[in-house]
Design a protein around this motif. Structure first.
Motif, short mmCIF file in Angstrom:
data_model
loop_
_atom_site.label_atom_id
_atom_site.label_comp_id
_atom_site.label_asym_id
_atom_site.label_seq_id
_atom_site.Cartn_x
_atom_site.Cartn_y
_atom_site.Cartn_z
N ARG A 23 0.83 -1.20 0.00
CA ARG A 23 0.00 0.00 0.00
C ARG A 23 0.86 1.26 0.00
O ARG A 23 0.54 2.25 -0.66
N ASP A 24 1.96 1.23 0.74
CA ASP A 24 2.85 2.39 0.77
C ASP A 24 3.42 2.68 -0.61
O ASP A 24 3.52 3.84 -1.03
N TRP A 25 3.81 1.61 -1.32
CA TRP A 25 4.35 1.82 -2.67
C TRP A 25 3.28 2.36 -3.60
O TRP A 25 3.54 3.26 -4.41
N ALA A 26 2.05 1.88 -3.48
CA ALA A 26 0.96 2.35 -4.33
C ALA A 26 0.67 3.83 -4.10
O ALA A 26 0.37 4.57 -5.05
N VAL A 27 0.82 4.28 -2.86
CA VAL A 27 0.59 5.70 -2.57
C VAL A 27 1.69 6.56 -3.17
O VAL A 27 1.42 7.66 -3.68
N ARG A 28 2.91 6.09 -3.15
CA ARG A 28 4.04 6.88 -3.67
C ARG A 28 4.10 6.87 -5.19
O ARG A 28 4.82 7.68 -5.78
N ALA A 59 0.24 -11.24 2.55
CA ALA A 59 1.56 -10.95 3.10
C ALA A 59 2.02 -9.55 2.73
O ALA A 59 2.76 -8.90 3.50
N LEU A 60 1.59 -9.06 1.56
CA LEU A 60 1.97 -7.71 1.14
C LEU A 60 1.13 -6.64 1.83
O LEU A 60 1.45 -5.45 1.74
N GLY A 61 0.06 -7.03 2.49
CA GLY A 61 -0.79 -6.07 3.18
C GLY A 61 -1.69 -5.28 2.26
O GLY A 61 -2.16 -4.20 2.62
N GLY A 62 -1.97 -5.81 1.09
CA GLY A 62 -2.82 -5.11 0.14
C GLY A 62 -4.05 -5.91 -0.22
O GLY A 62 -4.24 -7.05 0.25
N GLU A 63 -4.90 -5.33 -1.04
CA GLU A 63 -6.10 -6.01 -1.50
C GLU A 63 -5.79 -6.83 -2.75
O GLU A 63 -4.91 -6.47 -3.54
#
Length: 228
Positions: free
Chosen positions: A32-37, A150-154
């Motif tokens: 999610r952090d990468w998707a935001v950046r 594991a990646l914490g994403g949807e």
């Protein structure tokens, strides 16, 4: 080795149906952090699994040749590893992501095999082509849902890309210098004298039937076998 495969994939994904599109290719974990950046449309190829393809494992040694095709070393056959990538598309609209995934499929489906001249030097020197498969039946132990968890994403539409790569096995073993002179084999005759094998073969080729008959009786060829 793995980072060089990344470069090969980046070149493939940036070309083909995506050539000139300006789409960025990333290898980061799609959290999610990468998707935001992220800025702008992107294709992400996340390496999520590395394991040996034991079916391809070979025994023995292979020859290493120089420019003159002479064997200079011997080494173990390379070990093959399956590099599994999770390929996803990232835009603001699901329809655009689907178009990107379609472009990725159109680019990779014709490339079932990468020839040695398309590979980086460390792989090209082996002279082997490497297989590439996309969107096949997943054979790894982890499911896509487990990976996304594991990646914490949807959960997101993705393509499973597998590149099976040879990894050089070490060490290498030196071999002896090539034989440049012919060896002379000598045999000891019945009378104790030494004769060159070539001479003995020459004599054998010129024996007459009578000589062969005398030899079978223990007499010398060409001699007098009459008893005294």
């Amino acid at each position: 080795m793995i980072h060089e495969v990344d470069e090969v994939l980046k070149r493939l994904l940036s070309g083909g149906a995506l050539a000139g599109s300006g789409i960025d290719v990333f290898f980061d974990a799609p959290t999610r952090d990468w998707a935001v950046r992220r800025n702008g449309p992107a294709v992400n190829a996340y390496l999520y699994d590395i394991r040996e393809d034991t079916v391809r494992r070979q025994r023995g040694t292979v020859a290493v040749r120089d420019e003159q095709d002479a064997v200079v070393k011997r080494r173990q056959p390379p070990r093959w590893f399956r590099l599994s990538y999770l390929v996803t598309a990232w835009t603001k609209q699901p329809q655009d992501e689907h178009r990107l995934l379609s472009a990725v499929l159109a680019t990779l489906l014709p490339r079932e095999m990468l020839s040695a001249d398309e590979l980086p030097p460390s792989l090209a020197v082996l002279g082997l082509s490497i297989p590439l498969s996309v969107a096949g039946i997943q054979s790894e132990a982890r499911s896509m849902a487990e990976i996304w968890s594991a990646l914490g994403g949807e959960l997101k539409p993705s393509l499973d890309l597998v590149v099976t790569v040879p990894f050089p096995a070490y060490p290498e073993y030196d071999v002896g210098p090539p034989v440049t002179e012919g060896a002379v084999v000598r045999v000891r005759g019945i009378d104790g004298s030494l004769e060159g094998s070539e001479e003995r073969m020459h004599q054998a080729r010129h024996l007459t039937p009578e000589d062969n008959e005398r030899r079978s009786r223990g007499a010398r060829p060409g001699g007098d076998d009459r008893s005294e």
